[in-house]
Motif scaffolding. Structure first.
Motif, short mmCIF file in Angstrom:
data_model
loop_
_atom_site.label_atom_id
_atom_site.label_comp_id
_atom_site.label_asym_id
_atom_site.label_seq_id
_atom_site.Cartn_x
_atom_site.Cartn_y
_atom_site.Cartn_z
N TRP A 319 0.84 -1.20 0.00
CA TRP A 319 0.00 0.00 0.00
C TRP A 319 0.88 1.25 0.00
O TRP A 319 0.71 2.15 0.82
N ASP A 320 1.81 1.32 -0.93
CA ASP A 320 2.76 2.43 -0.98
C ASP A 320 2.72 3.18 -2.31
O ASP A 320 3.66 3.88 -2.66
N ARG A 321 1.62 3.05 -3.05
CA ARG A 321 1.57 3.66 -4.39
C ARG A 321 1.66 5.18 -4.33
O ARG A 321 2.24 5.80 -5.22
N ILE A 322 1.10 5.80 -3.30
CA ILE A 322 1.15 7.26 -3.19
C ILE A 322 1.84 7.68 -1.89
O ILE A 322 1.64 8.81 -1.41
N SER A 323 2.66 6.81 -1.32
CA SER A 323 3.40 7.17 -0.10
C SER A 323 4.35 8.33 -0.39
O SER A 323 4.89 8.45 -1.48
N ASN A 324 4.55 9.15 0.62
CA ASN A 324 5.34 10.37 0.44
C ASN A 324 6.74 10.27 1.01
O ASN A 324 7.54 11.21 0.83
N LEU A 325 7.05 9.20 1.71
CA LEU A 325 8.41 9.08 2.26
C LEU A 325 8.70 7.64 2.65
O LEU A 325 7.78 6.84 2.85
N ARG A 326 10.00 7.34 2.71
CA ARG A 326 10.48 6.06 3.21
C ARG A 326 11.49 6.40 4.30
O ARG A 326 12.63 6.81 4.03
N ILE A 327 11.06 6.23 5.54
CA ILE A 327 11.81 6.76 6.68
C ILE A 327 13.21 6.16 6.79
O ILE A 327 14.19 6.88 6.96
N MET A 328 13.31 4.84 6.68
CA MET A 328 14.62 4.20 6.86
C MET A 328 15.57 4.60 5.74
O MET A 328 16.78 4.79 5.96
N ALA A 333 20.37 7.26 4.17
CA ALA A 333 20.75 7.62 2.80
C ALA A 333 22.25 7.84 2.70
O ALA A 333 22.86 8.48 3.56
N THR A 334 22.84 7.32 1.63
CA THR A 334 24.28 7.47 1.42
C THR A 334 24.61 8.42 0.27
O THR A 334 25.75 8.48 -0.18
N SER A 335 23.61 9.14 -0.20
CA SER A 335 23.84 10.15 -1.23
C SER A 335 22.76 11.21 -1.14
O SER A 335 21.66 10.96 -0.64
N PHE A 336 23.08 12.40 -1.63
CA PHE A 336 22.13 13.50 -1.63
C PHE A 336 20.89 13.13 -2.44
O PHE A 336 19.76 13.40 -2.05
N LYS A 337 21.10 12.46 -3.58
CA LYS A 337 19.99 12.07 -4.45
C LYS A 337 19.09 11.04 -3.77
O LYS A 337 17.85 11.13 -3.86
N THR A 338 19.69 10.07 -3.08
CA THR A 338 18.89 9.06 -2.39
C THR A 338 18.00 9.69 -1.34
O THR A 338 16.82 9.33 -1.19
N PHE A 339 18.54 10.65 -0.60
CA PHE A 339 17.74 11.35 0.40
C PHE A 339 16.55 12.05 -0.25
O PHE A 339 15.41 11.91 0.18
N ASP A 341 15.18 11.47 -3.14
CA ASP A 341 14.26 10.53 -3.79
C ASP A 341 13.29 9.89 -2.80
O ASP A 341 12.24 9.39 -3.21
N ASN A 342 13.64 9.87 -1.53
CA ASN A 342 12.79 9.24 -0.52
C ASN A 342 12.11 10.23 0.40
O ASN A 342 11.39 9.83 1.31
N TRP A 343 12.32 11.52 0.17
CA TRP A 343 11.71 12.57 0.98
C TRP A 343 10.70 13.32 0.11
O TRP A 343 11.03 13.79 -0.97
N ASN A 344 9.45 13.41 0.57
CA ASN A 344 8.39 14.07 -0.20
C ASN A 344 8.35 13.50 -1.62
O ASN A 344 8.48 14.24 -2.61
N ILE A 345 8.15 12.21 -1.70
CA ILE A 345 8.29 11.46 -2.95
C ILE A 345 7.36 11.98 -4.04
O ILE A 345 7.78 12.15 -5.20
N GLY A 423 28.60 12.17 5.31
CA GLY A 423 28.66 13.37 4.46
C GLY A 423 27.29 13.82 4.00
O GLY A 423 27.00 15.02 3.97
N THR A 424 26.43 12.85 3.65
CA THR A 424 25.08 13.18 3.19
C THR A 424 24.27 13.84 4.30
O THR A 424 23.58 14.85 4.08
N GLN A 425 24.35 13.30 5.51
CA GLN A 425 23.57 13.86 6.62
C GLN A 425 24.01 15.28 6.94
O GLN A 425 23.18 16.18 7.16
N VAL A 426 25.32 15.51 6.95
CA VAL A 426 25.82 16.86 7.23
C VAL A 426 25.41 17.82 6.10
O VAL A 426 24.99 18.95 6.34
N ALA A 427 25.53 17.35 4.86
CA ALA A 427 25.18 18.19 3.71
C ALA A 427 23.70 18.56 3.72
O ALA A 427 23.32 19.71 3.45
N ILE A 428 22.84 17.60 4.06
CA ILE A 428 21.40 17.87 4.12
C ILE A 428 21.09 18.89 5.21
O ILE A 428 20.34 19.86 4.99
N CYS A 429 21.66 18.67 6.39
CA CYS A 429 21.43 19.61 7.50
C CYS A 429 21.89 21.01 7.14
O CYS A 429 21.18 22.01 7.38
N TYR A 430 23.06 21.10 6.57
CA TYR A 430 23.63 22.39 6.17
C TYR A 430 22.75 23.07 5.13
O TYR A 430 22.53 24.29 5.17
#
Length: 511
Positions: A319-328, A333-339, A341-345, A423-430
């Protein structure tokens, strides 16, 4: 605090006693209560207004009227803006030519949203109106513009001009006014979304969504096929996620406010590595607010029977056809793009479909700019998305030039993942600090306290590490694919000739 909010809330004051008791702003109480009401209504909608029991017309009428009722309860007569924006766009769809209709709708819908955001923030005192009626308008804008492009693809373009995803999304007939209002303002998504494609929504309302997906997965999950699987377990799971997210946000966020990062005494007395850790914890505590809102919205749609996405290999309904995020996937996330892609999908998909795939010049910058305009008029949004452009380009450069050197062994891959996660987490926060602080002065104060170090690092990486343009990468991938096909064909021919030679030798020996 709550009494002061009562005079500024634009919606109903019926729940003012509850607001006083729990000491939360009335607009927030109204929102949560309306979403819980929508959740219960969604269960009733699925059980008693099921497509097998009632007509699609009745389902559209009920979904639309309930949506407008919730909007009026939360925002009062400011909810009329939803009708004005939808009405203007629908008029353009009907009376404008198909060739340019999607462009006019895009400009009018986004322009009206921006007009409302400007007047709310700069014409009226922002502190007077705690309920942000432009939030639902943001989702309506996504739906209106998506539908305009889908109608244009379905009625004004040839099949060969469309990509595979555009063919699936293309709308082949003009929606009626009721269908249009039901899609854009239904009770399941009027307050918090998420957005969805028009074809998916109509398939849900007509009761055909299960069949098409089940047939597509029939061979793989044949013995598990159920025409109308129950969303009960997924709804309960998502509601548990909502409770945990809300508890984490209410208990932790006030302990590590982002504003402390720009406090002079904090900056002067705290070592830099501790400032980095504090910023990470601060943003980590802020995200559960979005987890709560988006997961609850997803649960409401699922409870109504919307969002079914086939079965897993074990036969479990998805039941994830219109889900807006994948928390884990967000937290690890190990890249800016991955973050991203899974945030506000669903918003990311909207940006991709209406901008990135269609913009001929620098689609990355255009997409980030559109995202900033859509979010609102605060300068902090623009600082965040301009920084996001630099982050994306730098992350792309690292992936293309550094990552291949760590793929030789599993140990090296794990080391690379740990480094890129940090690096991704710091970059996102910044990047998102201005998004939270909103003002230019405070945002620049934060970046100055960090000496703009990540901005400078991104610039250095982009200049030093080359990345091929998108069209050249696409050509290279296409060439590699053709080369692979050619090698397979040659291999097949070689095997065929070998088999022929072998048969001839056997015949010669027998002769």
């Amino acid at each position: 605090m709550a009494t002061e909010t009562a005079s500024t809330c634009t919606g109903s004051t019926l729940l003012q006693p509850i607001s006083d008791i729990i000491n939360l702003p009335l607009d927030q109480v109204n929102f949560v209560v309306c979403q819980l009401f929508a959740l219960l209504t969604a269960v009733w909608f699925r059980l008693y207004l099921h497509p097998s029991k009632t007509s699609t017309f009745v389902r559209h009428v009920v979904a639309t009227l309930l949506g407008f009722y919730l909007a009026l309860f939360c925002f009062g007569w400011y909810a009329l803006h939803f009708l004005v924006q939808s009405g203007l766009s629908y008029s353009i769809m009907i009376f404008a030519g198909l060739e340019h209709m999607h462009k006019y709708c895009f400009v009018v819908a986004l322009g009206y949203l921006s007009f409302c955001q400007i007047t709310r923030v700069y014409v009226f005192d922002y502190s007077m109106y705690s309920a942000d009626f432009t939030g639902p308008m943001m989702v309506i804008t996504q739906k209106i513009t998506s539908l305009a492009f889908e109608i244009h693809d379905g009625l004004a373009k040839k099949e060969e001009q469309l990509s595979s995803s555009q063919r699936y999304l293309a709308v082949r007939r003009m929606p009626s006014l009721l269908e249009y209002l039901s899609y854009s303002c239904n009770f399941m998504g009027i307050l918090a979304g998420p957005t969805c494609s028009y074809n998916d929504y109509m398939a849900f309302m007509e009761g055909t969504g299960y069949h098409s997906i089940t047939e597509a997965n029939g061979k793989e999950n044949g013995k598990y096929k159920i025409n109308h699987p129950s969303p009960k377990s997924d709804v309960i799971s998502k509601l548990c996620t909502c409770v945990i997210s809300l508890g984490v946000y209410l208990s932790i966020y006030k302990m590590v406010p982002v504003e402390r990062s720009i406090d002079d005494s904090f900056i002067s007395s705290t070592p830099f590595y501790q400032q980095v850790i504090y910023l990470y914890l601060s943003m980590l505590s802020l995200r559960p607010k979005y987890f709560f809102v988006w997961t609850l919205a997803d649960a409401i749609n699922n409870a109504a029977g919307f969002g079914f996405n086939g079965y897993t290999r074990q036969g479990v309904p998805r039941w994830d056809r219109i889900s807006n995020l994948r928390i884990m996937d967000i937290e690890f996330a190990t890249s800016f793009k991955t973050f991203l892609d899974n945030w506000n999908i669903q918003t990311a998909l909207w940006l991709k479909r209406v901008c990135y795939e269609r913009c001929p010049i620098n689609p990355t910058a255009a997409t980030f700019l559109l995202s900033a305009i859509w979010h609102g008029v605060y300068p902090g949004y623009y600082l965040t998305f301009l920084t996001g452009i630099a982050m994306t380009m730098a992350a792309r450069a690292i992936r293309h030039n550094v990552r291949p050197h760590f793929q030789g062994s599993l140990t090296h891959q794990r080391i690379y993942d740990v480094i890129t996660w940090a690096g991704t987490q710091v970059a996102i926060c910044y990047t998102v600090v201005p998004f939270v602080l909103l003002a230019v002065e405070t945002s620049l104060k934060f970046y100055k306290s960090w000496y703009f170090c990540i901005h400078l690092l991104c610039l250095l990486l982009v200049l030093v590490l080359p990345v091929k343009p998108r069209h050249l990468r696409a050509k290279e991938q296409q060439a590699n694919s053709l080369e692979g096909d050619s090698q397979q064909a040659d291999s097949g021919k070689h095997n065929h000739h070998s088999a022929t030679d072998k048969n001839c030798n056997q015949k010669h020996k027998s002769t």
